[in-house]
Design a protein around this motif. Structure first.
Motif, short mmCIF file in Angstrom:
data_model
loop_
_atom_site.label_atom_id
_atom_site.label_comp_id
_atom_site.label_asym_id
_atom_site.label_seq_id
_atom_site.Cartn_x
_atom_site.Cartn_y
_atom_site.Cartn_z
N LEU A 436 30.16 -2.10 4.51
CA LEU A 436 29.54 -1.53 5.71
C LEU A 436 29.33 -0.03 5.57
CD1 LEU A 436 31.41 -3.41 8.57
CD2 LEU A 436 28.98 -3.55 8.02
N SER A 437 30.33 0.66 4.97
CA SER A 437 30.27 2.12 4.90
C SER A 437 29.30 2.60 3.83
CB SER A 437 31.65 2.69 4.59
OG SER A 437 31.95 2.47 3.23
N GLY A 438 28.86 1.68 2.95
CA GLY A 438 27.95 2.09 1.90
C GLY A 438 28.67 2.53 0.63
N TRP A 439 30.01 2.53 0.66
CA TRP A 439 30.75 2.87 -0.55
C TRP A 439 30.61 1.79 -1.61
CZ3 TRP A 439 36.25 5.30 0.50
CH2 TRP A 439 36.05 6.65 0.84
N LEU A 440 30.56 0.56 -1.12
CA LEU A 440 30.47 -0.56 -2.06
C LEU A 440 29.08 -1.18 -1.97
CD1 LEU A 440 33.93 -2.34 -1.64
CD2 LEU A 440 33.18 -0.95 -3.55
N LYS A 441 28.12 -0.58 -2.66
CA LYS A 441 26.79 -1.21 -2.76
C LYS A 441 26.93 -2.43 -3.64
CE LYS A 441 23.98 2.20 -1.01
NZ LYS A 441 24.53 3.52 -1.33
N ALA A 442 25.93 -3.28 -3.61
CA ALA A 442 26.02 -4.58 -4.29
C ALA A 442 26.58 -4.50 -5.71
CB ALA A 442 24.65 -5.25 -4.30
N GLU A 443 26.18 -3.47 -6.49
CA GLU A 443 26.64 -3.44 -7.88
C GLU A 443 28.12 -3.10 -8.00
OE1 GLU A 443 24.38 -1.39 -6.65
OE2 GLU A 443 24.70 0.69 -7.28
N ARG A 444 28.71 -2.59 -6.91
CA ARG A 444 30.17 -2.40 -6.92
C ARG A 444 30.87 -3.47 -6.10
NH1 ARG A 444 30.40 3.72 -5.42
NH2 ARG A 444 29.61 4.70 -7.31
N PHE A 445 30.15 -4.01 -5.11
CA PHE A 445 30.73 -5.02 -4.24
C PHE A 445 31.12 -6.26 -5.03
CE2 PHE A 445 29.90 -8.84 -1.63
CZ PHE A 445 30.83 -8.64 -0.63
N LEU A 446 30.27 -6.66 -5.97
CA LEU A 446 30.56 -7.88 -6.74
C LEU A 446 31.79 -7.73 -7.63
CD1 LEU A 446 27.01 -9.22 -7.47
CD2 LEU A 446 28.79 -10.29 -6.11
N PRO A 447 31.88 -6.67 -8.45
CA PRO A 447 33.12 -6.52 -9.22
C PRO A 447 34.35 -6.39 -8.33
CG PRO A 447 31.66 -4.63 -9.56
CD PRO A 447 30.87 -5.68 -8.86
N ALA A 448 34.21 -5.73 -7.17
CA ALA A 448 35.36 -5.61 -6.27
C ALA A 448 35.79 -6.98 -5.78
CB ALA A 448 35.01 -4.71 -5.08
N THR A 449 34.81 -7.83 -5.45
CA THR A 449 35.13 -9.19 -4.99
C THR A 449 35.84 -9.97 -6.09
OG1 THR A 449 33.11 -9.11 -3.69
CG2 THR A 449 34.12 -11.25 -3.97
N ALA A 450 35.34 -9.82 -7.33
CA ALA A 450 35.98 -10.52 -8.44
C ALA A 450 37.42 -10.04 -8.62
CB ALA A 450 35.19 -10.30 -9.72
N ALA A 451 37.61 -8.71 -8.55
CA ALA A 451 38.95 -8.15 -8.74
C ALA A 451 39.89 -8.55 -7.61
CB ALA A 451 38.87 -6.64 -8.85
N ALA A 452 39.33 -8.64 -6.38
CA ALA A 452 40.17 -8.93 -5.22
C ALA A 452 40.86 -10.27 -5.32
CB ALA A 452 39.32 -8.88 -3.95
N PHE A 453 40.26 -11.19 -6.07
CA PHE A 453 40.86 -12.52 -6.17
C PHE A 453 42.23 -12.47 -6.84
CE2 PHE A 453 41.20 -16.95 -7.75
CZ PHE A 453 41.14 -17.58 -6.51
N THR A 454 42.48 -11.43 -7.64
CA THR A 454 43.82 -11.32 -8.25
C THR A 454 44.89 -11.21 -7.16
OG1 THR A 454 43.46 -8.95 -8.46
CG2 THR A 454 43.07 -10.28 -10.42
N SER A 455 44.54 -10.61 -6.00
CA SER A 455 45.54 -10.53 -4.93
C SER A 455 45.80 -11.91 -4.34
CB SER A 455 45.09 -9.54 -3.85
OG SER A 455 44.04 -10.09 -3.10
N VAL A 456 44.76 -12.75 -4.31
CA VAL A 456 44.97 -14.13 -3.86
C VAL A 456 45.91 -14.85 -4.82
CG1 VAL A 456 43.87 -16.37 -3.49
CG2 VAL A 456 42.74 -14.31 -2.70
N LEU A 457 45.65 -14.66 -6.11
CA LEU A 457 46.50 -15.32 -7.11
C LEU A 457 47.94 -14.83 -7.02
CD1 LEU A 457 44.12 -15.38 -10.19
CD2 LEU A 457 44.79 -17.29 -8.75
N MET A 458 48.10 -13.54 -6.73
CA MET A 458 49.47 -13.00 -6.55
C MET A 458 50.15 -13.69 -5.37
SD MET A 458 51.06 -11.15 -8.51
CE MET A 458 52.53 -10.50 -7.71
N THR A 459 49.43 -13.79 -4.24
CA THR A 459 50.02 -14.42 -3.06
C THR A 459 50.34 -15.88 -3.32
OG1 THR A 459 48.51 -13.03 -1.82
CG2 THR A 459 49.71 -14.69 -0.58
N TRP A 460 49.39 -16.55 -3.94
CA TRP A 460 49.48 -18.00 -4.13
C TRP A 460 50.54 -18.34 -5.18
CZ3 TRP A 460 44.33 -21.11 -5.15
CH2 TRP A 460 44.54 -22.46 -4.87
N PHE A 461 50.41 -17.74 -6.37
CA PHE A 461 51.31 -18.09 -7.47
C PHE A 461 52.30 -16.97 -7.82
CE2 PHE A 461 47.25 -20.27 -8.24
CZ PHE A 461 47.68 -21.58 -8.16
N GLY A 462 51.81 -15.73 -7.75
CA GLY A 462 52.61 -14.61 -8.24
C GLY A 462 53.93 -14.46 -7.51
#
Lengths: 510, 569
Positions: A436-462
């Motif tokens: 929303l703020s424009g910090w994460l335009k699409a070319e950064r939003f996608l890698p951020a989304t991919a990286a964010a899943f590691t936090s899901v894995l931490m919660t789920w398995f980690g």
């Protein structure tokens, strides 16, 4: 697997056959507060002791049964030699194993088992739970389990007490007391089983049907076929695609329904069941989303997640325990289990979809040419997933907090699972606000989304596999943390490569 | 203002919180939940970040006023978040989260809460003083110097140091007290193993110890000769001994003699002896079934008095090792006693041959005062909960103490005696919260009805609750079935094996003034985000139908065409 097996010919082989034949699979036994078929119990115990459910190519039921009968009737049955696998080099040296010996014979362990248990306990208190001590403890536990099976104490038969038909347990040893011959003991077992079945029915046999049907294998195959069909069809309403998709969903549903019927509770109580549930939810959500947005990529992602989850169930039983077990008292509340855990699992599933779509874009942009349209499109698909995922996760966290408040009197307690689920929520909300703020335009939003899943894995398995082991360096070699480490390594390599490549593209652009 | 409302601050705050929480979980896995709570979740840093989160949400909503219907979902969500955070704040400040350990029959109206507090009691000359002062200690992760002042009667103490984790160190000092002190360290061994035992005459509880079925007693003021006389006379019931005399009391004369008086008194469900003795130092009262020391005031035992009363007839029932003032020792079993000299360092055998019982005296220190000092230690691995300690100093009101460093710990009761005889008692323990009702455990039921397993399937407590207005009610508390009493809620949390062989129940007591806010806030967050996403979706759909009606026709045609090429089914 690791096993040397010697079945020595016995004087009355007929008796052996009559005693532990294939129909013995269906005998009811008690284990951990549940009634289950002997075959299932035998497979679980044999898997624990020998590492395989078919030691020496003989069915687990037969081996289990023979171990008991050989001790009770030593004149009629020769003892079976069971081998407990030993892998750690230190332990192999201590047990003086040669290279072609996979493990140690139980008969060598049993005489000094007490001493060995003492040694393991002392080693643990001195050096902590090192991998070799952990294996040693596992070996002694396996040998102890073997001796329990041999004595007949492990074989718990549900019998009915006289007046009110309440189930009580009788051990095989107790039942042996007035059996002079194996035929008598067998007759007593079958008669007890008949009494139990007349009163309580055959419901426990569902577990055997379920196990023997290997439904998870079939579900995996169905998901694979559906994925191949989906890859070759661009129309979402093609009959071949619809049929294979329906087959995959139905097989998943059948697995879940079987587990509900067998356990009598919501199928969301352990890691195995959440992985199963997440795979199922990912597929269903993806199907709905792809229908709503006429977008096949959702379906592809959903089928892939479904396949990955089923593959995890099939191939990593050391990390995901497939056994159906009794629950601790506080979890025995189907409403909260069904709502809270399902909601959180659904969020994991939807985040997994976004993870896959984001990574698909990253890989495409590294190895193939992409354009701004693909970028914008992938980002918009991920954004949809994130919104749904955040909603599910927020609802799940709140339901969990309300459940905790209701059962323990605290809304929030900074328990690691709670905290990590909140971290995950913050990470995804951060990404949403970044967009929303424009910090994460699409070319950064996608890698951020991919990286964010590691936090899901931490919660789920980690939380279970990394934090629970106290971050000991040697705890890291085990299934769960190794799996996580590999995924994290893959993810961050991909992200770094993408960072380099996209930087070049950016420079060329200017 | 602009910055406080900005999305950028939101991202910074969210990232900072995620980072701190990650650190918190790592610390938790290493040093346990309590340490992580103090070090991170309740730390000023974390609370500051949380405060900024609150401000950010508040201002983000404020700058988007006056209300626009397009932002309905946004307002609801952010209002909900504010309510949840504020509710959490109320819980942290005013909430009560305590525990009650109930044994069957006990009536309790105090709940133990988290943290630690200093309990300081002033014991008067001859009467138990009611003055007990409880002072909460700071919630600290490391050594702190609170310099808190504690006033008790006319006295004033300062809490100089508080160590949330500490290790004890002994230091010895020449004693100038009236009563000679003695510390004995024994090593007892049997066929099964060794145990080091410390005995001392410094207070009324540390002069006895047990080693399996064997009882070990240090008789600080009794000479072996006095005991020997009594041991040879089977008719003796009690031995009275002080500085002036050694008196044996028989069954015949004890009841009617003018200077002794024995009678039975009730204690709970049992009857115990109460012995009154007229001695050179005046009247002494003993409850010999409980202690060999006389009582002072109403209840307190006087471990410093030279007078002791030994119930020799009941001592004859259990095997016992006795160490006397005059460096001799005795072993007795079933009324047969053997006496020997105490030799340092050389092992001495006693008891039945097959038990191979022996002991040796490692040290026997007299006329020295043992002072315990506490040193801070680094955070520990989760398994062990280290002791806590605090250092007090007398500020004013009394003559100086034997030592001017007054250490208090949660491991023992410290006793401070001033040179003029004032006695203070101090200990560290969790603070307590007084409930407006009292609760009694009537029955604890542990169910293991999962057949084929001994693991508990459920547990529950039947309790009676007593209110100040004399109302009484009975309830059942079980897992997932809490009991609400006014602002308080009681939960079944755990159980423990109690002294009488049954189980006691552990309840959690909880009062949470932020509860309704948190519930309402949670509801708003969910409704708000749903509204928000639905509003966005509808908006998008309107735009989509307006724009993209025409140019999708060609694409659809192309897709169908490709299908016929690829899927030959």
């Amino acid at each position: 697997m690791a096993l040397i097996f010697a079945l020595i010919a016995t004087p009355s082989f007929a008796a052996v056959d009559s005693a532990c034949g294939p129909e013995w699979d269906t005998l009811a036994v008690l284990e951990g507060g549940r009634v289950k078929p002997l075959a299932i119990h035998a497979r679980e115990t044999m898997k624990f002791i020998t590492g395989t459910t078919k030691p020496g190519g003989i069915t687990a039921t037969k081996v289990y049964c023979m171990i008991s009968f050989a001790t009770i009737f030593p004149n009629l049955f020769s003892p079976l030699e069971i081998v407990i696998p030993v892998k750690h080099e230190d332990n192999r040296i201590d047990f003086k194993l040669t290279d072609n010996q996979q493990g140690i014979e139980v008969s060598r362990l049993l005489p000094d088992l007490d001493k060995l248990e003492n040694i393991a306990a002392k080693l643990e208190s001195r050096d902590g739970l090192t991998p070799s001590t952990k294996e040693l403890k596992r070996i002694t536990t396996a040998a102890r389990l073997y001796s329990e099976i041999a004595s007949g104490d492990n074989w718990l038969i549900p019998t009915l007490s006289g007046d009110d038909n309440v189930i009580k347990r009788t051990t095989l040893r107790e039942m042996t007391a007035n059996s002079a011959a194996p035929e008598h003991l067998a007759a007593a077992l079958w008669s007890a089983n008949k009494t139990y079945r007349t009163q309580y029915g055959d419901k426990y046999l569902w577990e055997l049907t379920f196990e023997n049907a290997h439904l998870v294998h079939w579900a995996f195959l169905a998901a694979l076929i559906a994925l191949l069909v989906a890859l070759s069809c661009s129309s979402l309403s093609h009959p071949a695609l619809l049929t294979s998709l329906l087959a995959a969903v139905l097989l998943d549903t059948t697995v879940i329904i079987f587990r509900i019927v067998i356990s009598g509770r919501a199928p969301m109580t352990n890691m195995y069941e959440t992985v199963l549930g997440a795979g199922f939810i990912a597929l269903v959500t993806a199907a709905v989303l792809s229908k709503l947005r006429s977008e096949k990529i959702f379906l592809l992602a959903g089928l892939t997640i479904n396949m990955i989850s089923l593959a995890m169930l099939l191939f990593s039983s050391s990390m995901l325990d497939p056994r159906i077990q009794a629950l601790t008292p506080v979890l025995r509340d189907n409403f909260w289990l069904a709502t809270h855990v399902t909601s959180v699992t659904a969020s994991y599933a939807v985040f997994a979809l976004s993870w896959l779509i984001a990574n698909a874009y990253l890989i495409r942009s590294i190895f193939f040419r992409t354009n701004a349209e693909t970028l914008r499109h992938s980002a918009s698909l991920c954004y949809d997933c994130l919104k749904i995922g955040i909603l599910f996760l927020a609802v799940g966290i709140i339901l969990g907090a309300v459940w905790a408040d209701y059962s323990w009197g605290r809304f929030w307690g900074w328990d690691p699972k709670e905290t990590w689920s909140l971290i995950t929520l913050f990470v995804y909300i951060g990404i949403l606000h970044g967009r929303l703020s424009g910090w994460l335009k699409a070319e950064r939003f996608l890698p951020a989304t991919a990286a964010a899943f590691t936090s899901v894995l931490m919660t789920w398995f980690g939380v279970n596999y990394v934090l629970a082991t106290g971050l000991h360096s040697y705890g890291f070699s085990e299934g769960g943390s190794l799996f996580l480490a590999l995924i994290f390594a893959f993810q961050f390599t991909l992200l770094s490569v993408y960072a380099v490549v996209s930087h070049k593209i950016f420079q060329k652009g200017t | 203002m602009r910055f406080l409302a900005s999305l950028k601050l939101a991202i910074i705050v969210l990232a900072a919180m995620a980072l701190l929480m990650t650190t918190g979980t790592v610390i938790e896995s290493k040093y346990g939940a309590d340490y992580a709570r103090l070090a991170i979740y309740n730390s000023p840093l974390f609370l500051t970040v949380e405060f900024f989160l609150f401000l950010n949400i508040l201002f983000a909503a404020l700058v988007r006023l006056p209300p626009k219907s397009r932002l309905a979902g946004f307002y609801i969500t952010h209002l909900g978040l504010l309510a949840v955070i504020f509710g959490g704040f109320l819980t942290m400040i005013y909430g009560i989260d305590g525990g009650i350990e109930l044994e069957s029959g006990n009536i309790i109206s105090l709940a133990r809460v988290q943290g630690s507090a200093l309990y300081l009691r002033h014991i008067g000359d001859n009467e138990l003083h009611d003055g007990l002062k409880t002072t909460a200690l700071p919630q600290a992760t490391d050594e702190v110097f609170p310099n808190q002042i504690v006033k008790l009667d006319h006295y004033e103490f300062v809490i100089e140091k508080y160590l949330p984790r500490a290790r004890a160190r002994y230091k010895w000092q020449a004693s100038n007290a009236n009563a000679p002190s003695r510390y004995v360290t024994l090593v007892l061994a049997s066929a099964y193993g060794e145990q080091q035992i410390e005995l001392s005459n410094t207070d009324e509880t540390s002069d006895t110890a047990t080693f399996g079925p064997l009882e070990i007693t240090l008789l600080p003021n009794v000479k072996s000769r006095c005991f020997e006389r009594a041991a040879l006379d089977a008719r003796t019931n009690f031995i009275f001994s002080d500085e002036h005399e050694c008196r044996l009391l028989n069954e015949d004369d004890s009841a009617n003699s003018h200077n002794t008086n024995v009678k039975k008194v009730r204690l709970g469900h049992s009857e115990i002896d109460k012995v009154r003795i007229e001695s050179h130092e005046g009247e002494k009262i003993f409850y010999p079934d409980l202690s060999t020391h006389p009582i002072v005031g109403k209840y307190a035992l006087d471990g410093k008095a030279s007078a002791q009363l030994i119930p020799i007839s009941s001592w004859n029932k259990t095997p016992r090792l006795v160490l006397f003032e005059d460096e001799r020792w005795a072993y007795g079993s079933r009324g047969k006693w053997t006496f020997s000299d105490l030799v340092l360092d050389s092992p001495q055998s006693f008891g039945p041959k097959n038990m191979r019982l022996r002991f040796h005296v490692e040290s026997d220190i007299r006329n020295q005062t043992r002072l315990t000092e506490w040193r801070p230690i680094p955070p520990q691995k989760i398994e062990a909960t280290p002791p806590r300690a605090a250092l007090l100093r007398l500020n004013k009101g009394s003559t100086p103490f034997e030592d001017d460093e007054l250490w208090v710990s949660d491991q023992e009761r410290s006793v401070f005696r001033s040179k003029t005889g004032e006695v203070f008692e101090a200990t560290l323990a969790p603070p307590v919260h007084r409930l407006p009702f009292a609760i009694r455990l009537d029955e604890f039921r542990l169910r293991t009805d999962d057949i084929g397993s001994n693991a508990p399937s459920s547990y529950e407590s039947a309790v009676t609750v007593f209110f100040s207005n004399n109302a009484v009610s009975q309830h059942l508390i079980a897992m997932n079935q809490p009991l609400k009493i006014g602002d308080y809620t009681l939960y079944q949390s755990s159980y423990f094996p109690s002294s009488n062989g049954n189980y006691g129940s552990i309840l959690t007591v909880n009062a949470d003034p932020g509860r309704s806010l948190k519930y309402a806030g949670s509801f708003l967050v969910v409704t708000g985000s749903l509204t928000h996403f639905l509003q966005r979706a509808l908006e998008k759909k309107r735009k989509a139908t307006a724009n993209v009606q025409n140019d999708s026709q060609l694409g659809a045609h192309f897709r169908t065409h490709r299908d016929t090429l690829l899927c030959r089914s």
